[in-house]
Design a protein around this motif. Structure first.
Motif, PDB file in Angstrom:
ATOM      1  N   LEU A 185      63.404  34.042  -8.605  1.00  0.00           N
ATOM      2  CA  LEU A 185      62.207  33.227  -8.803  1.00  0.00           C
ATOM      3  C   LEU A 185      61.616  32.843  -7.452  1.00  0.00           C
ATOM      4  CD1 LEU A 185      63.544  30.827 -11.609  1.00  0.00           C
ATOM      5  CD2 LEU A 185      62.314  32.995 -11.892  1.00  0.00           C
ATOM      6  N   HIS A 186      60.308  32.597  -7.440  1.00  0.00           N
ATOM      7  CA  HIS A 186      59.625  32.272  -6.182  1.00  0.00           C
ATOM      8  C   HIS A 186      59.652  30.778  -5.875  1.00  0.00           C
ATOM      9  CE1 HIS A 186      57.814  36.245  -7.183  1.00  0.00           C
ATOM     10  NE2 HIS A 186      57.960  36.411  -5.877  1.00  0.00           N
ATOM     11  N   ASP A 187      59.581  29.949  -6.910  1.00  0.00           N
ATOM     12  CA  ASP A 187      59.616  28.501  -6.695  1.00  0.00           C
ATOM     13  C   ASP A 187      60.179  27.810  -7.927  1.00  0.00           C
ATOM     14  OD1 ASP A 187      57.506  28.111  -8.633  1.00  0.00           O
ATOM     15  OD2 ASP A 187      56.055  28.661  -7.088  1.00  0.00           O
ATOM     16  N   GLY A 188      60.363  26.499  -7.797  1.00  0.00           N
ATOM     17  CA  GLY A 188      60.956  25.733  -8.879  1.00  0.00           C
ATOM     18  C   GLY A 188      60.127  25.669 -10.133  1.00  0.00           C
ATOM     19  N   PHE A 189      58.802  25.834 -10.004  1.00  0.00           N
ATOM     20  CA  PHE A 189      57.942  25.775 -11.179  1.00  0.00           C
ATOM     21  C   PHE A 189      58.208  26.940 -12.133  1.00  0.00           C
ATOM     22  CE2 PHE A 189      55.502  23.367  -7.978  1.00  0.00           C
ATOM     23  CZ  PHE A 189      55.362  22.176  -8.676  1.00  0.00           C
ATOM     24  N   GLU A 190      58.677  28.048 -11.586  1.00  0.00           N
ATOM     25  CA  GLU A 190      58.964  29.199 -12.439  1.00  0.00           C
ATOM     26  C   GLU A 190      60.211  28.991 -13.304  1.00  0.00           C
ATOM     27  OE1 GLU A 190      59.108  32.809 -10.205  1.00  0.00           O
ATOM     28  OE2 GLU A 190      56.959  32.802  -9.768  1.00  0.00           O
ATOM     29  N   LEU A 191      60.960  27.931 -13.024  1.00  0.00           N
ATOM     30  CA  LEU A 191      62.106  27.620 -13.869  1.00  0.00           C
ATOM     31  C   LEU A 191      61.681  27.294 -15.300  1.00  0.00           C
ATOM     32  CD1 LEU A 191      64.291  25.429 -11.484  1.00  0.00           C
ATOM     33  CD2 LEU A 191      64.933  27.640 -12.469  1.00  0.00           C
ATOM     34  N   ILE A 192      60.472  26.769 -15.457  1.00  0.00           N
ATOM     35  CA  ILE A 192      59.984  26.408 -16.799  1.00  0.00           C
ATOM     36  C   ILE A 192      59.949  27.649 -17.691  1.00  0.00           C
ATOM     37  CG2 ILE A 192      58.088  25.435 -18.131  1.00  0.00           C
ATOM     38  CD1 ILE A 192      57.228  23.962 -15.547  1.00  0.00           C
ATOM     39  N   GLY A 193      59.270  28.691 -17.204  1.00  0.00           N
ATOM     40  CA  GLY A 193      59.178  29.916 -17.974  1.00  0.00           C
ATOM     41  C   GLY A 193      60.524  30.615 -18.117  1.00  0.00           C
ATOM     42  N   TYR A 194      61.341  30.527 -17.077  1.00  0.00           N
ATOM     43  CA  TYR A 194      62.655  31.185 -17.115  1.00  0.00           C
ATOM     44  C   TYR A 194      63.528  30.587 -18.217  1.00  0.00           C
ATOM     45  CZ  TYR A 194      67.105  33.132 -15.621  1.00  0.00           C
ATOM     46  OH  TYR A 194      68.307  33.807 -15.599  1.00  0.00           O
ATOM     47  N   VAL A 195      63.563  29.259 -18.284  1.00  0.00           N
ATOM     48  CA  VAL A 195      64.395  28.592 -19.280  1.00  0.00           C
ATOM     49  C   VAL A 195      63.829  28.802 -20.687  1.00  0.00           C
ATOM     50  CG1 VAL A 195      65.180  26.345 -20.142  1.00  0.00           C
ATOM     51  CG2 VAL A 195      65.326  26.876 -17.705  1.00  0.00           C
ATOM     52  N   ASN A 197      61.465  31.099 -21.817  1.00  0.00           N
ATOM     53  CA  ASN A 197      61.211  32.466 -22.268  1.00  0.00           C
ATOM     54  C   ASN A 197      62.392  33.407 -22.037  1.00  0.00           C
ATOM     55  OD1 ASN A 197      58.535  31.708 -22.982  1.00  0.00           O
ATOM     56  ND2 ASN A 197      57.891  31.964 -20.858  1.00  0.00           N
ATOM     57  N   THR A 198      62.856  33.493 -20.783  1.00  0.00           N
ATOM     58  CA  THR A 198      63.962  34.398 -20.478  1.00  0.00           C
ATOM     59  C   THR A 198      65.240  33.970 -21.191  1.00  0.00           C
ATOM     60  OG1 THR A 198      63.015  34.850 -18.293  1.00  0.00           O
ATOM     61  CG2 THR A 198      65.323  35.463 -18.640  1.00  0.00           C
ATOM     62  N   LEU A 199      65.529  32.678 -21.173  1.00  0.00           N
ATOM     63  CA  LEU A 199      66.749  32.174 -21.816  1.00  0.00           C
ATOM     64  C   LEU A 199      66.507  31.721 -23.249  1.00  0.00           C
ATOM     65  CD1 LEU A 199      68.373  30.070 -18.934  1.00  0.00           C
ATOM     66  CD2 LEU A 199      68.630  32.504 -19.446  1.00  0.00           C
ATOM     67  N   GLY A 200      65.243  31.688 -23.669  1.00  0.00           N
ATOM     68  CA  GLY A 200      64.930  31.269 -25.028  1.00  0.00           C
ATOM     69  C   GLY A 200      65.302  29.834 -25.326  1.00  0.00           C
ATOM     70  N   ASN A 201      65.466  29.034 -24.260  1.00  0.00           N
ATOM     71  CA  ASN A 201      65.882  27.628 -24.392  1.00  0.00           C
ATOM     72  C   ASN A 201      67.169  27.494 -25.203  1.00  0.00           C
ATOM     73  OD1 ASN A 201      65.506  24.915 -23.701  1.00  0.00           O
ATOM     74  ND2 ASN A 201      64.404  24.455 -25.586  1.00  0.00           N
ATOM     75  N   GLU A 202      68.014  28.535 -25.129  1.00  0.00           N
ATOM     76  CA  GLU A 202      69.282  28.539 -25.862  1.00  0.00           C
ATOM     77  C   GLU A 202      70.353  27.776 -25.085  1.00  0.00           C
ATOM     78  OE1 GLU A 202      70.251  29.756 -28.785  1.00  0.00           O
ATOM     79  OE2 GLU A 202      68.277  30.539 -29.354  1.00  0.00           O
ATOM     80  N   ARG A 203      71.092  26.960 -25.800  1.00  0.00           N
ATOM     81  CA  ARG A 203      72.117  26.124 -25.178  1.00  0.00           C
ATOM     82  C   ARG A 203      73.126  26.950 -24.401  1.00  0.00           C
ATOM     83  NH1 ARG A 203      77.085  23.003 -28.068  1.00  0.00           N
ATOM     84  NH2 ARG A 203      77.367  25.122 -28.804  1.00  0.00           N
ATOM     85  N   ASP A 204      73.656  27.984 -25.028  1.00  0.00           N
ATOM     86  CA  ASP A 204      74.694  28.788 -24.377  1.00  0.00           C
ATOM     87  C   ASP A 204      74.166  29.484 -23.127  1.00  0.00           C
ATOM     88  OD1 ASP A 204      76.288  27.984 -26.409  1.00  0.00           O
ATOM     89  OD2 ASP A 204      76.352  29.916 -27.452  1.00  0.00           O
ATOM     90  N   GLN A 205      72.940  29.971 -23.199  1.00  0.00           N
ATOM     91  CA  GLN A 205      72.340  30.654 -22.057  1.00  0.00           C
ATOM     92  C   GLN A 205      72.128  29.694 -20.897  1.00  0.00           C
ATOM     93  OE1 GLN A 205      71.684  34.016 -21.742  1.00  0.00           O
ATOM     94  NE2 GLN A 205      72.858  34.134 -23.641  1.00  0.00           N
ATOM     95  N   ILE A 206      71.669  28.496 -21.217  1.00  0.00           N
ATOM     96  CA  ILE A 206      71.472  27.489 -20.173  1.00  0.00           C
ATOM     97  C   ILE A 206      72.823  27.085 -19.576  1.00  0.00           C
ATOM     98  CG2 ILE A 206      70.711  25.111 -19.717  1.00  0.00           C
ATOM     99  CD1 ILE A 206      68.567  25.558 -21.891  1.00  0.00           C
ATOM    100  N   ALA A 207      73.819  26.902 -20.434  1.00  0.00           N
ATOM    101  CA  ALA A 207      75.152  26.518 -19.956  1.00  0.00           C
ATOM    102  C   ALA A 207      75.722  27.556 -18.998  1.00  0.00           C
ATOM    103  CB  ALA A 207      76.095  26.325 -21.141  1.00  0.00           C
TER     104      ALA A 207
END
Length: 308
Positions: A185-195, A197-207
């Protein structure tokens, strides 16, 4: 008789086949069967699949097997317990089985049926103890309102820390650059989309992101080490909430992925608990604990409500 001890937590389901004497014959694993992820019917299907794979591989008659379930979520909520019982009774009709909470099985395995405290910090977190034959628990309220000190909680704190570093609420440490580099990622703001979309806001993926905090801590990052200290404090409070003052040290067995971080979590946890507690690795697995419980209850019918 043979026994199949099952540890069905939030991320995986492990099945172990035991002889009457407690010798493990075989082990197999399946995906998580947690009802909140797959539903009650699918939960029962996954459990039956694992059981039958062991029975068929070793050509054992199902009448000679007692299945012992250690199930996440099989706790104080009567509606959930009834729904699990119903799903199991339909799928396992005609088989001998016993049902327990997964932490109860882990506690039994950790001390081979003796007394102590089990502290679990994996995707979620909870502490359990038996005091005067009464089960006492602290934590385990789920990631939305609890699970302090868990891998999910740690990963979320890491993400919060990096976002604060992004907008200047915290000074940037090496954790900031390290995490963004690892996630491309280029900056911290891209964490929003990463969590989201990429992780689907799934608990296990975030963990699973907690591994990057461990890597940053290994590099000496102060922010990462501080998060581990905060996690240790939360976990120590779970232990103290279920402990009963006794002579000598109280044994506390720790179990779960968070403890793979080693001294980063164990040293501050020991400091928070003090000398009244002795941290130790579990003596046996939760699957073996499920075996111990079923062998005790199925034979003696001490708790017939748990065994069919």
């Amino acid at each position: 008789m043979y026994y199949i001890g099952i540890d069905a937590g939030g991320t995986k389901t492990s099945f172990s086949l035991y002889t009457e004497s407690g010798e493990m014959v075989d082990n197999t694993r399946r995906q998580s069967c947690h009802f909140m992820r797959v539903g009650y019917e699918k939960m029962a299907e996954i459990l039956m699949e694992g059981v039958m794979s062991l029975v068929e591989n070793h050509k054992i008659d199902v009448s000679e097997v007692v299945v012992s379930f250690g199930l996440a979520g099989y706790g104080r909520d009567a509606k959930i317990r009834n729904a699990i019982d119903q799903a199991l009774s339909e799928k396992f009709r005609g088989l001998h089985y016993c049902v327990y909470n997964d932490v109860e099985a882990a506690l039994s395995g950790a001390f081979k049926g003796e007394q102590g405290i089990i502290l679990i910090a994996g995707t979620g977190s909870i502490a359990y103890a038996i005091n005067d034959h009464e089960m006492i628990r602290a934590g385990g309220f789920g990631y939305a309102i609890g699970d302090e000190g868990s891998a999910y909680w740690i990963a979320k704190r890491m993400l919060e820390t990096v976002t604060k570093m992004e907008d200047g609420r915290l000074g940037r440490s090496s954790l900031y650059d390290y995490l963004l580099e690892r996630l491309s990622l280029h900056d911290g703001f891209e964490l929003i989309g990463y969590v989201m979309n990429t992780l689907g806001n799934e608990r296990d993926q975030i963990a699973s992101l907690a591994q990057y905090l461990f890597e940053a801590a290994q590099l000496g990052d102060s922010a990462a080490i501080s998060i581990y200290k905060d996690a240790a404090k939360e976990l120590s409070e779970l232990v103290k909430a279920v402990s009963k003052k006794e002579d000598g040290q109280i044994n506390v067995a720790y179990y779960g992925g968070v403890f793979k971080s080693g001294d980063f979590i164990l040293l501050p946890l020991k400091e928070c608990l003090g000398t009244a507690y002795h941290l130790m690795e579990p003596t046996e697995t939760p699957e073996f604990g499920a075996f111990i419980l079923a062998q005790r209850d199925y034979k003696s019918k001490v708790e017939p409500k748990n065994c069919l």
